[in-house]
Design a protein around this motif. Structure first.
Motif, PDB file in Angstrom:
ATOM      1  N   MET A  87      -7.460  -3.982   4.140  1.00 38.86           N
ATOM      2  CA  MET A  87      -6.101  -4.092   3.614  1.00 38.86           C
ATOM      3  C   MET A  87      -6.029  -5.130   2.498  1.00 38.86           C
ATOM      4  O   MET A  87      -5.309  -4.950   1.510  1.00 38.86           O
ATOM      5  N   LYS A  88      -6.789  -6.241   2.634  1.00 37.58           N
ATOM      6  CA  LYS A  88      -6.802  -7.250   1.580  1.00 37.58           C
ATOM      7  C   LYS A  88      -7.384  -6.674   0.290  1.00 37.58           C
ATOM      8  O   LYS A  88      -6.888  -6.937  -0.806  1.00 37.58           O
ATOM      9  N   ARG A  89      -8.461  -5.888   0.416  1.00 33.57           N
ATOM     10  CA  ARG A  89      -9.090  -5.283  -0.763  1.00 33.57           C
ATOM     11  C   ARG A  89      -8.139  -4.277  -1.430  1.00 33.57           C
ATOM     12  O   ARG A  89      -8.062  -4.194  -2.656  1.00 33.57           O
ATOM     13  N   LEU A  90      -7.384  -3.527  -0.602  1.00 32.80           N
ATOM     14  CA  LEU A  90      -6.408  -2.589  -1.171  1.00 32.80           C
ATOM     15  C   LEU A  90      -5.275  -3.329  -1.875  1.00 32.80           C
ATOM     16  O   LEU A  90      -4.769  -2.881  -2.920  1.00 32.80           O
ATOM     17  N   ASP A  91      -4.868  -4.485  -1.326  1.00 37.60           N
ATOM     18  CA  ASP A  91      -3.837  -5.291  -1.988  1.00 37.60           C
ATOM     19  C   ASP A  91      -4.323  -5.772  -3.359  1.00 37.60           C
ATOM     20  O   ASP A  91      -3.566  -5.817  -4.332  1.00 37.60           O
ATOM     21  N   GLY A  92      -5.620  -6.147  -3.406  1.00 38.66           N
ATOM     22  CA  GLY A  92      -6.187  -6.573  -4.682  1.00 38.66           C
ATOM     23  C   GLY A  92      -6.193  -5.439  -5.700  1.00 38.66           C
ATOM     24  O   GLY A  92      -5.893  -5.649  -6.894  1.00 38.66           O
ATOM     25  N   LEU A  93      -6.515  -4.237  -5.241  1.00 40.35           N
ATOM     26  CA  LEU A  93      -6.498  -3.080  -6.133  1.00 40.35           C
ATOM     27  C   LEU A  93      -5.084  -2.787  -6.610  1.00 40.35           C
ATOM     28  O   LEU A  93      -4.867  -2.415  -7.773  1.00 40.35           O
ATOM     29  N   ALA A  94      -4.097  -2.949  -5.717  1.00 35.42           N
ATOM     30  CA  ALA A  94      -2.709  -2.724  -6.095  1.00 35.42           C
ATOM     31  C   ALA A  94      -2.288  -3.678  -7.205  1.00 35.42           C
ATOM     32  O   ALA A  94      -1.548  -3.302  -8.129  1.00 35.42           O
ATOM     33  N   ALA A  95      -2.782  -4.912  -7.142  1.00 36.44           N
ATOM     34  CA  ALA A  95      -2.463  -5.899  -8.185  1.00 36.44           C
ATOM     35  C   ALA A  95      -3.069  -5.479  -9.526  1.00 36.44           C
ATOM     36  O   ALA A  95      -2.442  -5.636 -10.587  1.00 36.44           O
ATOM     37  N   ILE A  96      -4.291  -4.950  -9.495  1.00 36.85           N
ATOM     38  CA  ILE A  96      -4.926  -4.480 -10.737  1.00 36.85           C
ATOM     39  C   ILE A  96      -4.106  -3.352 -11.357  1.00 36.85           C
ATOM     40  O   ILE A  96      -3.863  -3.308 -12.563  1.00 36.85           O
ATOM     41  N   LEU A  97      -3.677  -2.396 -10.514  1.00 36.42           N
ATOM     42  CA  LEU A  97      -2.884  -1.273 -11.025  1.00 36.42           C
ATOM     43  C   LEU A  97      -1.567  -1.760 -11.609  1.00 36.42           C
ATOM     44  O   LEU A  97      -1.094  -1.248 -12.631  1.00 36.42           O
ATOM     45  N   ALA A  98      -0.948  -2.757 -10.952  1.00 37.24           N
ATOM     46  CA  ALA A  98       0.322  -3.276 -11.444  1.00 37.24           C
ATOM     47  C   ALA A  98       0.152  -3.920 -12.819  1.00 37.24           C
ATOM     48  O   ALA A  98       0.968  -3.723 -13.733  1.00 37.24           O
ATOM     49  N   LYS A  99      -0.924  -4.705 -12.997  1.00 33.40           N
ATOM     50  CA  LYS A  99      -1.181  -5.336 -14.292  1.00 33.40           C
ATOM     51  C   LYS A  99      -1.448  -4.276 -15.367  1.00 33.40           C
ATOM     52  O   LYS A  99      -1.016  -4.406 -16.508  1.00 33.40           O
ATOM     53  N   THR A 100      -2.187  -3.239 -14.979  1.00 36.43           N
ATOM     54  CA  THR A 100      -2.497  -2.173 -15.936  1.00 36.43           C
ATOM     55  C   THR A 100      -1.230  -1.451 -16.368  1.00 36.43           C
ATOM     56  O   THR A 100      -1.031  -1.162 -17.549  1.00 36.43           O
TER      57      THR A 100
END
Length: 716
Positions: free
Chosen positions: A83-96
């Motif tokens: 879940m932590k790794r998915l949260d990190g990916l969500a942050a990348i998508l948000a910045k993109t």
């Protein structure tokens, strides 16, 4: 794909794990793809392939999060780490998405997926150790449901005949020749603000010159029009441009230059069928008749109400703006290859539902058939120098800019060819010309005056409906029934069979009816019927006049009855149009003030005239468009009205629009006037055909009604 479908496809029923949750799992594949999209966004414009990858990453992240919450074979520690790794990916998508805001819509769980996205999803799952079960595809959501807001979805209808057509042709064949490689698109202008300078260039007329693209020469031989019909040179040029490959057109010719005919013939040479025409309600009947006139081999159907009476196997579908919200769902399933928007300035407010539906449907038409380049035409007579901000909606409809007012590849390529950027001298003029050459066509009456007659009469049929239509039909039926009863008595007295058709006796009966009607106020007389028809079509005539005023400037509106004038003036007031009027009860001073105001005040756009009081002695040549909302009994009276505008000092060709109530005696009276007195001939070539007495027209109108009844036919 619905959320439930995605969750099912993520569960044990649709796939099974081939490995544990480590660097060979799905999440590392998602991380790799997310970084690739992020890097592309940092470099500049994101390609379609990267947009697809962005959407698939977001989709699989939701699936993986849902799977982890219910998976029995994952420990609490593994679940927290994932879940932590998915949260990190969500942050990348948000910045993109913050770098390229057009990506935000792809984060929506209800965003439609393309075949490319579904294929990429399979590949990423397999690379992450998930084996897809062959033959079990994720459940797909009908595009209608995926793209329409909930309020619109609730109003959708599905005519029975449409179901038959979709079942008969469920697959839309791609145009393989038109499919381009999915390669990154580069433009030197991709980081520049483009739309503002472009609109300013049009507002200032940068570079000068007419706002009309370079058109081909008129072809030597006319190969597209039916027999006995000819195109004017300016019309033939536009059709030839379509034949040469032009597919996006803003046709902004002034009213009276035949935009409808040009668009229908353009669809013919482009084979842009099925064709959708979105038009104002007042001109739906006219569009149907123009299809029959210019492309007689094509079938047209007018969509009304819930569309239960439409012919879904037609080539041309005609719908008005007001009911598009009910039909957009099934229309997008037809595989439309062409779309025409009449009076395109109606969509200028992009925040309105009407505009959003038209623009949404246009985007679907462009993307529905892979590789196809549909014909997209926006018709409007509104001068291009006014309200340049309104261009944005039309340019979006044509595919030149997107919903975020950013230029598409089509526009960027055209501007790149100038070799200039907004900071360079001469950019405004070059950019304006480049946009015009993309497909803006604007001709004025004065520009093509040599190929136009000095004055023309154009019939504009309108469809009367509701209680007024029922009342008029009942009055027609009462008149015919009463006269046929008297005709039966005449035959019986002469000892003739009851089924005898004797035109001489019918004409004798009609003359007697005309004489009696002049001294009577009976509701079923021919005069009372024409009066009621005039009232019934008053608002429609006024609405069409308002469209002309918005597009062409000043308009002269003629009517016979005071009640019709009153209804028209109320409609003009609701439209925010300033008017003056000429009536029989005015003093000479008031009459002169009204004429002066119409001629000199630029904000006074319409003069409402009594056919009897203003038919002679007025000079109104400041206008070149006349609307005849009611018929006179003689062509001479109508031509006198038109000649208030067609006078010495008039520099533009004059167009008179004769409003006719379709499928009523109104249309038959117009035909009789033309046949008896050569109205069309005089309007087109100045012929002085001898006038026929008004009584003759009245008699012939009644005779025609009786003959149709005796033959078992109706006026419709």
């Amino acid at each position: 794909m619905s959320p439930k479908s995605r969750q099912r496809s993520a569960g044990n029923g649709n796939r099974r794990r081939r490995g544990n949750l480590d660097n060979t799992g799905v999440i590392p594949q998602l991380a790799k793809a997310a970084r690739e999209v992020e890097s592309a966004a940092m470099r500049g414009r994101i390609s379609p392939a990267m947009r697809t990858k962005f959407q698939v990453v977001a989709l699989l992240m939701r699936e993986e999060r849902a799977r982890l919450k219910t998976a029995d074979d994952v420990s609490a520690g593994e679940r927290n780490e994932a879940m932590k790794r998915l949260d990190g990916l969500a942050a990348i998508l948000a910045k993109t998405a913050a770098r390229d805001t057009t990506l935000i819509q792809l984060l929506d769980a209800e965003a439609p997926t393309t075949p490319q996205a579904r294929e990429l999803r399979k590949k990423m799952l397999f690379a992450g150790g998930v084996e897809m079960v062959v033959g079990e595809e994720p459940e797909q959501v009908e595009p209608t449901q995926a793209v329409l807001p909930e309020k619109i979805r609730e109003r959708q209808v599905m005519p029975t005949s449409v179901k038959s057509r979709v079942r008969a042709n469920p697959f839309l064949s791609p145009n393989l020749a038109g499919i381009r490689p999915n390669e990154p698109h580069y433009s030197r202008l991709q980081n520049w603000e483009i739309l503002g300078p472009l609109l300013k260039a049009f507002a200032t007329g940068a570079g000068g010159g007419a706002a009309c693209m370079t058109l081909p020469d008129v072809p030597r031989f006319d190969r597209v029009t039916p027999a006995n019909l000819d195109l004017m040179p300016h019309q033939a040029q536009l059709v030839e441009a379509i034949r040469a490959g032009q597919r996006s057109i803003l046709l902004a010719d002034e009213p009276g230059l035949g935009k409808t005919a040009q668009s229908l013939l353009a669809a013919s040479v482009a084979n842009a069928y099925p064709l959708l025409c979105v038009v104002p309600n007042v001109v739906k009947t006219n569009w149907q008749q123009e299809v029959q006139r210019w492309t007689p081999g094509r079938r047209a159907t007018v969509i009304t109400g819930d569309g239960e009476d439409i012919d879904a196997f037609s080539d041309v579908f005609i719908v008005n703006y007001e009911i598009l919200d009910r039909h957009i769902g099934w229309l997008q399933r037809l595989g439309l290859r062409g779309m025409v928007v009449d009076e395109a300035h109606f969509i200028k407010n992009t925040s309105s539902q009407r505009s959003q539906l038209v623009l949404r449907l246009a985007e679907l038409v462009r993307s529905r058939i892979p590789g196809d380049h549909p014909l997209m035409m926006a018709l409007t007579g509104t001068p291009l120098i006014n309200d340049v901000e309104d261009f944005k909606a039309i340019w979006q409809f044509l595919g030149w800019i997107d919903a975020d007012d950013k230029p598409t590849e089509i526009l960027l390529d055209a501007l790149d060819e100038t070799g200039l950027v907004p900071s360079d001298p001469g950019f405004a003029a070059a950019a304006r010309r480049a946009v015009i050459e993309l497909g803006i066509v604007r001709r004025r009456k004065i520009d093509v005056a040599k190929s136009l007659p000095s004055k023309r009469v154009i019939d504009m049929p309108v469809e009367i409906d509701g209680d007024e239509a029922i009342s008029i039909r009942e009055a027609e039926q009462l008149l015919v029934a009463r006269l046929l009863k008297r005709y039966g008595h005449m035959l019986n007295a002469a000892g003739l069979p009851a089924n005898t058709v004797d035109e001489n006796r019918l004409r004798m009966l009609a003359r007697q009816e005309v004489e009696e009607s002049k001294a009577s106020s009976a509701g079923d007389s021919i005069f009372a019927m024409l009066h009621r028809i005039g009232l019934a079509k008053a608002q429609l005539a006024a609405e069409y006049t308002a469209q002309l005023a918005h597009s062409a400037g000043k308009v002269v509106f003629f009517a016979k009855h005071i009640e019709v004038m009153d209804r028209a003036e109320n409609t003009f007031a609701e439209e925010g149009l300033r008017t003056v009027s000429i009536r029989g009860d005015q003093s000479p001073a008031a009459r002169e003030r009204a004429i002066t105001q119409f001629q000199t005040d630029p904000d006074t756009q319409i003069i409402v005239c009594s056919l009897m009081a203003a038919g002679v002695g007025l000079n109104l040549q400041v206008a070149s468009d006349v609307v005849l909302s009611e018929l006179s009994w003689t062509a001479a009276e109508q031509m006198q009205a038109i000649d208030r505008v067609h006078r010495i000092g008039q520099e533009a060709p004059v167009t008179a629009w004769r409003i006719l109530a379709a499928q009523t005696v109104d249309a038959h009276v117009a035909e009789l006037i033309d046949a008896k007195q050569g109205l069309s001939a005089r309007a087109l070539d100045g012929s002085d055909t001898e006038a026929t007495a008004s009584e003759d027209i009245q008699v012939e109108a009644i005779v025609r009604m009786l003959l149709l009844a005796l033959q078992g036919k109706s006026l419709r």
